[in-house]
Design an enzyme around this catalytic site. Sequence first.
Site, mmCIF file in Angstrom:
data_model
loop_
_atom_site.group_PDB
_atom_site.id
_atom_site.type_symbol
_atom_site.label_atom_id
_atom_site.label_comp_id
_atom_site.label_asym_id
_atom_site.label_seq_id
_atom_site.Cartn_x
_atom_site.Cartn_y
_atom_site.Cartn_z
ATOM 1 N N GLU A 1 -19.699 22.250 -24.828
ATOM 2 C CA GLU A 1 -18.353 22.843 -24.739
ATOM 3 C C GLU A 1 -17.304 21.744 -24.861
ATOM 4 O O GLU A 1 -17.537 20.606 -24.469
ATOM 5 C CB GLU A 1 -18.216 23.621 -23.425
ATOM 6 C CG GLU A 1 -18.462 22.846 -22.147
ATOM 7 C CD GLU A 1 -17.247 22.106 -21.640
ATOM 8 O OE1 GLU A 1 -16.140 22.415 -22.097
ATOM 9 O OE2 GLU A 1 -17.423 21.201 -20.800
ATOM 10 N N CYS B 1 -14.727 15.328 -16.074
ATOM 11 C CA CYS B 1 -15.508 15.115 -17.300
ATOM 12 C C CYS B 1 -15.474 13.684 -17.803
ATOM 13 O O CYS B 1 -16.521 13.043 -17.919
ATOM 14 C CB CYS B 1 -15.010 16.061 -18.387
ATOM 15 S SG CYS B 1 -14.982 17.762 -17.849
HETATM 16 C C1 UGA Z 1 -11.896 16.910 -21.335
HETATM 17 C C2 UGA Z 1 -11.902 17.063 -22.857
HETATM 18 O O1 UGA Z 1 -10.566 16.949 -23.360
HETATM 19 C C3 UGA Z 1 -12.495 18.401 -23.278
HETATM 20 O O2 UGA Z 1 -12.575 18.485 -24.701
HETATM 21 C C4 UGA Z 1 -13.911 18.515 -22.677
HETATM 22 O O3 UGA Z 1 -14.511 19.766 -22.988
HETATM 23 C C5 UGA Z 1 -13.827 18.377 -21.170
HETATM 24 O O4 UGA Z 1 -13.230 17.099 -20.846
HETATM 25 C C6 UGA Z 1 -15.228 18.490 -20.627
HETATM 26 O O5 UGA Z 1 -16.050 17.625 -20.934
HETATM 27 O O6 UGA Z 1 -15.542 19.495 -19.981
HETATM 28 P P1 UGA Z 1 -10.340 17.784 -19.341
HETATM 29 O O7 UGA Z 1 -11.192 17.008 -18.418
HETATM 30 O O8 UGA Z 1 -9.954 19.159 -18.982
HETATM 31 O O9 UGA Z 1 -11.017 17.897 -20.799
HETATM 32 O O10 UGA Z 1 -9.007 16.934 -19.483
HETATM 33 P P2 UGA Z 1 -8.123 16.306 -20.652
HETATM 34 O O11 UGA Z 1 -7.032 17.224 -21.041
HETATM 35 O O12 UGA Z 1 -8.970 15.791 -21.741
HETATM 36 O O13 UGA Z 1 -7.481 15.068 -19.843
HETATM 37 C C7 UGA Z 1 -8.315 14.095 -19.231
HETATM 38 C C8 UGA Z 1 -7.506 13.025 -18.580
HETATM 39 O O14 UGA Z 1 -6.860 12.192 -19.523
HETATM 40 C C9 UGA Z 1 -6.395 13.529 -17.649
HETATM 41 O O15 UGA Z 1 -6.393 12.754 -16.477
HETATM 42 C C10 UGA Z 1 -5.123 13.291 -18.429
HETATM 43 O O16 UGA Z 1 -4.017 13.058 -17.594
HETATM 44 C C11 UGA Z 1 -5.484 12.058 -19.228
HETATM 45 N N1 UGA Z 1 -4.765 11.910 -20.510
HETATM 46 C C12 UGA Z 1 -4.960 12.809 -21.505
HETATM 47 C C13 UGA Z 1 -3.935 10.813 -20.707
HETATM 48 O O17 UGA Z 1 -3.730 9.963 -19.804
HETATM 49 N N2 UGA Z 1 -3.307 10.663 -21.924
HETATM 50 C C14 UGA Z 1 -3.500 11.536 -22.934
HETATM 51 O O18 UGA Z 1 -2.922 11.319 -24.037
HETATM 52 C C15 UGA Z 1 -4.333 12.642 -22.730
#
Ligand code: UGA
Length: 439
Positions: A149, A258
């Site tokens: 996923e 994740c």
């Molecule tokens: C992440 C992946 O984006 C999904 O594709 C994947 O399915 C999921 O893990 C999983 O393995 O289940 P998620 O953990 O919901 O999703 O969060 P993200 O939106 O990817 O953000 C992760 C972290 O990175 C957050 O702490 C966010 O603040 C940080 N982030 C994100 C940044 O610091 N900069 C960015 O440009 C993007």
Amino acid sequence: MNITVVGTGYVGLVSGTCLAEIGHSVTCVDIDEDKIKRLEKGEIPIFEPGLDALVLSNVRVGRLKFTTSLPDVIDKTDVIVIAVGTPSRPDGHADLQYVYAVAEQIGQNLKKYTAIVNKSTVPVGTGKEVEDIIRKNYSGEFSVVSCPEFLREGSAVEDFMKPDRVVIGARDDRAAQVLLEVFKGIRGEKLVTTVESAELIKYASNAFLATKISFINEIAQICERAGADIEEVAYGIGLDSRIGPRFLKAGIGWGGSCFPKDVEALDQMAGMYGYDFKLLSAVIEVNNDQRKHFVAKVMEHFEGKLTGKKIAILGLAFKGNTDDIRESAAVDIVRMFAENGADVSAFDYEATKNAQRALEGVAVRYAEDPYDCVNGADVVVIATEWPQFIELDWAKVARLVANPVIFDGRNLFQPERMREHGLTYISIGRNGEFGDQKS
Ligand code: UGA
């Protein structure tokens, strides 16, 4: 098709509900009786925009059911989706005991050809192990498929319904056809691969995204020293279609259930195959350092002494639009500020209860609303990218604080906008050693 989803955690509940929404008859199974009872009444255990309405409407039309017993429904099912947790063990390896237990139960109860789909994030080779466990008890035909996923918390429903791609790791054509049928109602490229490739695509995707963020955070460090602006730099490099603009937002680093777990697991997995994944170790280290640098900057502002300083922290979740605080950089910095003697108040739209539990024993005042949080603060820290923070009445914030200083760990604002309110705005990787303070 009749689909059974085992595990009603984040992935299982979203996947099961969305599969029902596209027309399948879905039963979600969980061993937690209380959870199943609550789900039957339409009570959703997680915060995920749009999910509650979708669960209710699909339960109402009879396409979505809940049960605690896999053996009761296994005969009627064409596809079993395994979506149970794979937490990190203390050594960084994924803990597969729940996946194995489901495989065992499937083997003991299977009576006809069924496609067993693994949606839990598992190391390469787990598909084969699941196959072997089932084979121990069942000699008939079945296929094990890996279908990772790519849902993001906060936009999981949309990510499921409109994915960039659906990866189907199948060993035989029969299984691939079953899965193509499952996802017929979903647009987006369907990619059929080997089971092992699909398993690795999942880890490599998360690790690559985490690398992108750690990379931009290191560039932000250079920006601060060289007087460049990270927002301009990220935009500039993102215009190159080979790089792309997304996941280039500098900040206090990545967290969640994740990235930390999967990046660590891939690093460990590489080691198991005798390969030293040098880049990943650095990606993890940069991420850990990023929050420490941020706290150090705030301390520097107070000339090293936080005792008695009122620090208001906006945001506790690991990112916006979720109540999840797992590996949250925000929670980490709350802890660091409190340990250094600061008088911490904190506010989050959804994650306060979870943060309270994680921060048990740490002295924090949990505010009712953002304005209550910043009242009398010596410094306001933005720690989570909640879109609502952008819409706050910042003129009011400027009136409420004791000292008009904002440390933005998520670069939510154009510095000029904050300055218009008389706020000193210090962000990540913008205009010199102290963010925007100097300009
Ligand atoms: C992440 C992946 O984006 C999904 O594709 C994947 O399915 C999921 O893990 C999983 O393995 O289940 P998620 O953990 O919901 O999703 O969060 P993200 O939106 O990817 O953000 C992760 C972290 O990175 C957050 O702490 C966010 O603040 C940080 N982030 C994100 C940044 O610091 N900069 C960015 O440009 C993007």
